[in-house]
Enzyme design. Structure first.
Site, PDB file in Angstrom:
ATOM      1  N   SER A  70      -6.414   9.164   9.951  1.00  0.00           N
ATOM      2  CA  SER A  70      -7.713   8.798  10.519  1.00  0.00           C
ATOM      3  C   SER A  70      -7.486   8.226  11.912  1.00  0.00           C
ATOM      4  O   SER A  70      -6.412   7.679  12.189  1.00  0.00           O
ATOM      5  CB  SER A  70      -8.375   7.728   9.638  1.00  0.00           C
ATOM      6  OG  SER A  70      -9.454   7.124  10.320  1.00  0.00           O
ATOM      7  N   TYR A  88      -7.512  -0.018   5.033  1.00  0.00           N
ATOM      8  CA  TYR A  88      -7.656   1.405   5.347  1.00  0.00           C
ATOM      9  C   TYR A  88      -6.770   1.796   6.536  1.00  0.00           C
ATOM     10  O   TYR A  88      -6.061   2.798   6.497  1.00  0.00           O
ATOM     11  CB  TYR A  88      -9.132   1.698   5.659  1.00  0.00           C
ATOM     12  CG  TYR A  88      -9.461   3.163   5.842  1.00  0.00           C
ATOM     13  CD1 TYR A  88      -9.533   4.020   4.752  1.00  0.00           C
ATOM     14  CD2 TYR A  88      -9.717   3.693   7.115  1.00  0.00           C
ATOM     15  CE1 TYR A  88      -9.854   5.359   4.903  1.00  0.00           C
ATOM     16  CE2 TYR A  88     -10.031   5.035   7.284  1.00  0.00           C
ATOM     17  CZ  TYR A  88     -10.099   5.865   6.179  1.00  0.00           C
ATOM     18  OH  TYR A  88     -10.407   7.185   6.342  1.00  0.00           O
ATOM     19  N   LYS A 119      -3.668   4.467   6.516  1.00  0.00           N
ATOM     20  CA  LYS A 119      -3.711   5.678   7.342  1.00  0.00           C
ATOM     21  C   LYS A 119      -2.617   5.687   8.407  1.00  0.00           C
ATOM     22  O   LYS A 119      -2.138   6.757   8.807  1.00  0.00           O
ATOM     23  CB  LYS A 119      -5.097   5.839   7.968  1.00  0.00           C
ATOM     24  CG  LYS A 119      -6.207   6.104   6.937  1.00  0.00           C
ATOM     25  CD  LYS A 119      -5.945   7.366   6.113  1.00  0.00           C
ATOM     26  CE  LYS A 119      -7.115   7.782   5.254  1.00  0.00           C
ATOM     27  NZ  LYS A 119      -6.854   9.015   4.506  1.00  0.00           N
TER      28      LYS A 119
END
Length: 248
Positions: free
Chosen positions: A143, A156, A160
């Site tokens: 991401s 997150y 990632k």
């Protein structure tokens, strides 16, 4: 010309969103599709039927890629059903956003397990097959948040960013056996998840992107198709930002 004609692709987390878009594009390009889903049984069966109508073989498996044993069992089942695997797309992912101050240990661990540990589990499970056939393309979903970070997403972003480090290391380890490993870093992609946001918030995102629009699942799927096909035969260890210029 169908870019992945007759190839077998595994896609984790494909019953909706980006995963579903990838499955559809690969089927249109002649690939046989094995995909996992966690709880959306109805969506999975619907997708399976839709893909099979395209004249390829498709099958959904209820399997948790974040579980080491389940990942191995799933890959064995795919090999038994399809005979081989040529492409692995590690797409399964979740968010549990919160400021670090309010984030629970459980929410940190869960995101790391689903987004990062699953990539290890699946790659480890398929590695022997790829080594034996001396070919394979692994595509890991990262991401833009894994590249630049984002407030309220420490879990997150860490997961990632970890995917990127893992991708580059696997590319170095397996390159001599003609196995490629790349990552895709999507930006603001408009899916049913973003549909829950207010129009104002979505427009705010669009305004900050040089191309002045959110991405589609097809935008990400087409990048996957390129990295899975022979068109990218000399590309490995790379991170392809599919973000409308967001990180430029």
């Amino acid at each position: 010309m169908k870019l992945v004609e007759g190839k077998v692709v595994i896609i984790t987390g494909a019953s909706r969103g980006i995963g579903r878009g990838i499955a559809e594009i690969f089927a249109k390009n002649g690939a046989n599709v094995a995909f996992t889903y966690s709880s959306s049984v109805e969506s999975a069966l619907e997708l399976e039927a839709e893909l099979n109508k395209m004249g390829i073989k498709a099958k959904g498996y209820q399997s948790n890629a974040a579980d080491f044993t389940e990942a191995h069992t799933f890959v064995e089942a795919v090999l038994a059903d399809f005979g081989t695997v040529d492409i692995l797309i590690n797409n399964a992912g979740i968010t549990k956003d919160n400021l670090l101050m309010r984030m629970s240990e459980e929410d940190f661990d869960k995101v790391i397990d689903v987004n990062l540990k699953s990539v290890f589990n699946m790659t480890k499970a398929i590695q022997k097959t790829f080594l034996k056939q001396r070919s394979g393309s692994i595509i890991n979903m990262s991401s833009v948040v894994g590249v630049k970070g984002n407030a309220g997403q420490t879990n997150y972003a860490a997961s990632k960013a970890g995917v990127i480090g893992f991708t580059k290391s696997v590319a170095l380890e397996l390159g001599s056996r003609n196995i490629r490993c790349n990552a895709i870093a999507p930006g603001f992609i408009e899916t049913e998840m973003t549909a829950k946001l207010s129009d104002e918030v979505v427009q705010g995102w669009r305004d900050g992107i040089p191309l002045k629009r959110g991405g589609t699942t097809e935008d990400v799927a087409n990048a996957c198709l390129f990295l899975a096909s022979e068109m990218s035969a000399y590309i490995t260890g790379q991170v392809l930002n599919v973000d409308g210029g967001m990180l430029t």
